[in-house]
Design a protein around this motif. Structure first.
Motif, mmCIF file in Angstrom:
data_model
loop_
_atom_site.group_PDB
_atom_site.id
_atom_site.type_symbol
_atom_site.label_atom_id
_atom_site.label_comp_id
_atom_site.label_asym_id
_atom_site.label_seq_id
_atom_site.Cartn_x
_atom_site.Cartn_y
_atom_site.Cartn_z
ATOM 1 N N ASN A 286 10.098 -42.020 -61.531
ATOM 2 C CA ASN A 286 8.607 -41.721 -61.333
ATOM 3 C C ASN A 286 7.844 -42.833 -60.668
ATOM 4 N N ILE A 287 7.192 -42.507 -59.868
ATOM 5 C CA ILE A 287 6.287 -43.621 -58.947
ATOM 6 C C ILE A 287 4.908 -43.218 -59.226
ATOM 7 N N LEU A 288 4.159 -44.295 -59.537
ATOM 8 C CA LEU A 288 2.696 -44.400 -59.601
ATOM 9 C C LEU A 288 2.114 -45.425 -58.733
ATOM 10 N N VAL A 289 1.356 -44.928 -57.640
ATOM 11 C CA VAL A 289 0.481 -46.040 -56.778
ATOM 12 C C VAL A 289 -0.863 -45.948 -56.934
ATOM 13 N N TYR A 290 -1.419 -47.094 -56.758
ATOM 14 C CA TYR A 290 -2.931 -47.068 -56.717
ATOM 15 C C TYR A 290 -3.394 -48.177 -55.753
ATOM 16 N N GLY A 291 -4.524 -47.786 -55.201
ATOM 17 C CA GLY A 291 -5.116 -48.392 -54.218
ATOM 18 C C GLY A 291 -6.051 -47.688 -53.208
ATOM 19 N N ASP A 292 -6.754 -48.276 -52.149
ATOM 20 C CA ASP A 292 -7.518 -47.692 -51.311
ATOM 21 C C ASP A 292 -7.021 -46.790 -50.347
ATOM 22 N N SER A 293 -7.506 -46.423 -49.179
ATOM 23 C CA SER A 293 -6.940 -45.630 -48.201
ATOM 24 C C SER A 293 -5.931 -46.057 -47.581
ATOM 25 N N PHE A 294 -5.520 -47.012 -47.599
ATOM 26 C CA PHE A 294 -4.102 -47.500 -47.033
ATOM 27 C C PHE A 294 -3.085 -46.822 -47.492
ATOM 28 N N THR A 295 -3.224 -46.394 -48.754
ATOM 29 C CA THR A 295 -2.097 -45.563 -49.409
ATOM 30 C C THR A 295 -1.901 -44.258 -48.711
ATOM 31 N N ASN A 308 8.593 -37.471 -60.083
ATOM 32 C CA ASN A 308 7.124 -37.312 -60.289
ATOM 33 C C ASN A 308 6.583 -38.261 -59.555
ATOM 34 N N PHE A 309 5.472 -37.998 -58.878
ATOM 35 C CA PHE A 309 4.647 -38.817 -58.061
ATOM 36 C C PHE A 309 3.139 -38.887 -58.241
ATOM 37 N N CYS A 310 2.481 -40.069 -58.595
ATOM 38 C CA CYS A 310 1.201 -40.042 -59.101
ATOM 39 C C CYS A 310 0.383 -41.141 -58.068
ATOM 40 N N SER A 311 -0.807 -40.742 -57.614
ATOM 41 C CA SER A 311 -1.525 -41.781 -56.618
ATOM 42 C C SER A 311 -2.759 -41.702 -57.307
ATOM 43 N N VAL A 312 -3.511 -42.860 -57.697
ATOM 44 C CA VAL A 312 -4.858 -42.989 -58.038
ATOM 45 C C VAL A 312 -5.712 -43.958 -57.153
ATOM 46 N N ASP A 313 -6.959 -43.456 -56.964
ATOM 47 C CA ASP A 313 -7.763 -44.359 -56.315
ATOM 48 C C ASP A 313 -8.940 -44.462 -57.278
ATOM 49 N N PHE A 314 -9.037 -45.652 -57.831
ATOM 50 C CA PHE A 314 -10.124 -45.969 -58.705
ATOM 51 C C PHE A 314 -11.621 -46.344 -58.126
ATOM 52 N N ARG A 315 -11.737 -46.064 -56.954
ATOM 53 C CA ARG A 315 -13.180 -45.811 -56.321
ATOM 54 C C ARG A 315 -13.605 -44.616 -56.666
ATOM 55 N N TYR A 316 -12.961 -43.746 -56.771
ATOM 56 C CA TYR A 316 -13.370 -42.442 -57.354
ATOM 57 C C TYR A 316 -13.128 -41.771 -58.654
ATOM 58 N N GLN A 317 -12.120 -42.433 -59.128
ATOM 59 C CA GLN A 317 -11.529 -42.247 -60.475
ATOM 60 C C GLN A 317 -12.109 -43.135 -61.428
ATOM 61 N N ARG A 318 -13.129 -42.719 -62.265
ATOM 62 C CA ARG A 318 -13.978 -43.612 -63.042
ATOM 63 C C ARG A 318 -13.871 -43.422 -64.515
ATOM 64 N N ASP A 332 8.251 -45.023 -63.936
ATOM 65 C CA ASP A 332 9.400 -46.216 -63.962
ATOM 66 C C ASP A 332 8.904 -47.290 -63.056
ATOM 67 N N ILE A 333 8.048 -47.229 -61.860
ATOM 68 C CA ILE A 333 7.581 -48.219 -61.089
ATOM 69 C C ILE A 333 6.298 -47.980 -60.589
ATOM 70 N N VAL A 334 5.298 -48.880 -60.624
ATOM 71 C CA VAL A 334 3.938 -49.044 -60.458
ATOM 72 C C VAL A 334 3.757 -49.692 -59.119
ATOM 73 N N LEU A 335 3.020 -49.410 -57.935
ATOM 74 C CA LEU A 335 2.828 -50.106 -56.815
ATOM 75 C C LEU A 335 1.385 -50.160 -56.519
ATOM 76 N N CYS A 336 0.893 -51.454 -56.412
ATOM 77 C CA CYS A 336 -0.560 -51.686 -56.140
ATOM 78 C C CYS A 336 -0.606 -52.124 -54.590
ATOM 79 N N ILE A 337 -1.104 -51.257 -53.920
ATOM 80 C CA ILE A 337 -1.288 -51.470 -52.375
ATOM 81 C C ILE A 337 -2.628 -52.084 -52.081
#
Length: 353
Positions: A286-295, A308-318, A332-337
């Motif tokens: 399971n991979i979670l990635v968060y960051g701006d539009s570069f993601t 399972n894959f999840c991406s979050v952009d906290f500029r919009y998710q408040r 299992d893995i968290v990526l910050c871009i």
């Protein structure tokens, strides 16, 4: 939405005593009237055309119009006293990495050069170039991440061909550049975990010319353009955006054409607060990635290697923080871009522990 300027029109301010005396009512009213008058876009486009194609000004709408490439114009400011921000951010990522490691989760920070940094040598001598400041910050920041034992990838050291990995018309990398970042991420995951993931994917060139954010600011005038690429997913999946069922797609060509040109929104249909994709392949992480539009383009690739894959952009998710998503998603893995312009910025997608 003012598409070419990539922003919402200024809102009409409410006439109240408080606004009048304490909140620059007339300045905000002027901004509203500038955005609201009929024919505004046509006048701005005509002004852009005259400056770019008649007067041949080198800088139009804060974009340097080179012979074969556009570059962002930077205004000279006082030197950035960055040490306090650097200490805060590196300590924050160190603490986040430790917290996730205690939960059995691997955290990887990925730093990506923004277009202006990658092409710093292409600025003419009369334009301000921030390369030296950015390089000093990046050196210090990644040294600090290493000292905090944060797994990190510094992509400025791993660019193989800058002309193919970056576009001529957009401040992001190209899809070829995203593929190179993806290769490095998968390589690092394989080094620090027991997974043996592959990043072998055949890219397919799209038929339309690609014009990105710099070209948009110039109303897509001129012939400078790029190629763009996609691939054909060979696995079934279900996609959910912001908690609701969405189209099971990674590439959105039909939604993102403008005047016959493909735009950056093709990848994942642009910025979305949260996206979850389920592939039902439980042998994958399971991979979670968060960051701006570069993601966005990276998301289309990373889902290849995820159950399972999840991406979050906290500029919009408040409404929720990073740990809320970790509790719910069990990655299992968290990526910050992050791109180099945002390494030390605390807002948006910075740290979030």
């Amino acid at each position: 939405m003012l598409y070419v300027e990539n922003r919402k029109p200024a809102a009409k301010p409410e006439f109240t005593a408080d606004n009048l005396f304490n909140h620059d009512y007339f300045g905000r009213l002027e901004d509203y009237l500038k955005d609201a008058f009929i024919g505004r876009n046509e006048i701005v486009e005509l002004d852009t055309f005259i400056n770019k194609s008649v007067l041949f000004r080198p800088v139009v709408n804060d974009i340097y119009c080179g012979k074969n490439m556009y570059l962002s114009r930077w205004k000279r400011v006082k030197p950035y006293d960055y040490q306090k921000d650097l200490d805060y951010m590196s300590e924050g990522y160190g603490e986040l990495s430790r917290r996730l490691k205690d939960r059995g989760i691997d955290f990887i920070y990925v730093g990506i050069p923004e277009h202006s940094y990658a092409f710093a040598d292409d600025y003419p001598s009369y334009l301000y170039n921030k390369y030296n400041e950015w390089k000093e910050i990046e050196d210090s920041f990644f040294d600090a991440l290493h000292q905090k034992d944060v797994q990190c990838i510094r992509m400025s050291e791993k660019i193989k061909n800058v002309d193919s990995e970056y576009t001529k018309t957009d401040h992001h990398f190209s899809y070829v550049g995203a593929k190179n970042v993806y290769d490095e991420i998968i390589k690092r995951i394989n080094e620090v975990t027991d997974y043996n993931l592959d990043s072998d994917v055949q890219l397919i060139q799209g038929p339309e010319p690609f014009k990105g954010s710099y070209a948009r600011k110039l109303f897509f005038l001129g012939d400078i353009h790029d190629d763009y690429f996609v691939y054909a997913p060979d696995f079934p999946f279900e996609r959910f955006d912001n908690g609701s069922k969405s189209e099971n797609k990674l590439f959105f060509q039909d939604n993102n054409k403008y005047l016959g040109n493909m735009t950056y929104g093709i990848y994942m249909n642009g910025d979305v607060a949260t996206t979850e994709i389920h592939t039902n392949r439980d042998h994958l992480p399971n991979i979670l990635v968060y960051g701006d539009s570069f993601t966005n383009p990276l998301e289309t690739l990373l889902v290849r290697n995820a159950d399972n894959f999840c991406s979050v952009d906290f500029r919009y998710q408040r409404d929720k923080g990073l740990m809320d998503f970790i509790e719910a998603f069990h990655p299992d893995i968290v990526l910050c871009i992050r791109d180099n312009l945002n390494y030390l910025k605390r807002d948006g997608n910075g740290i979030l522990n």
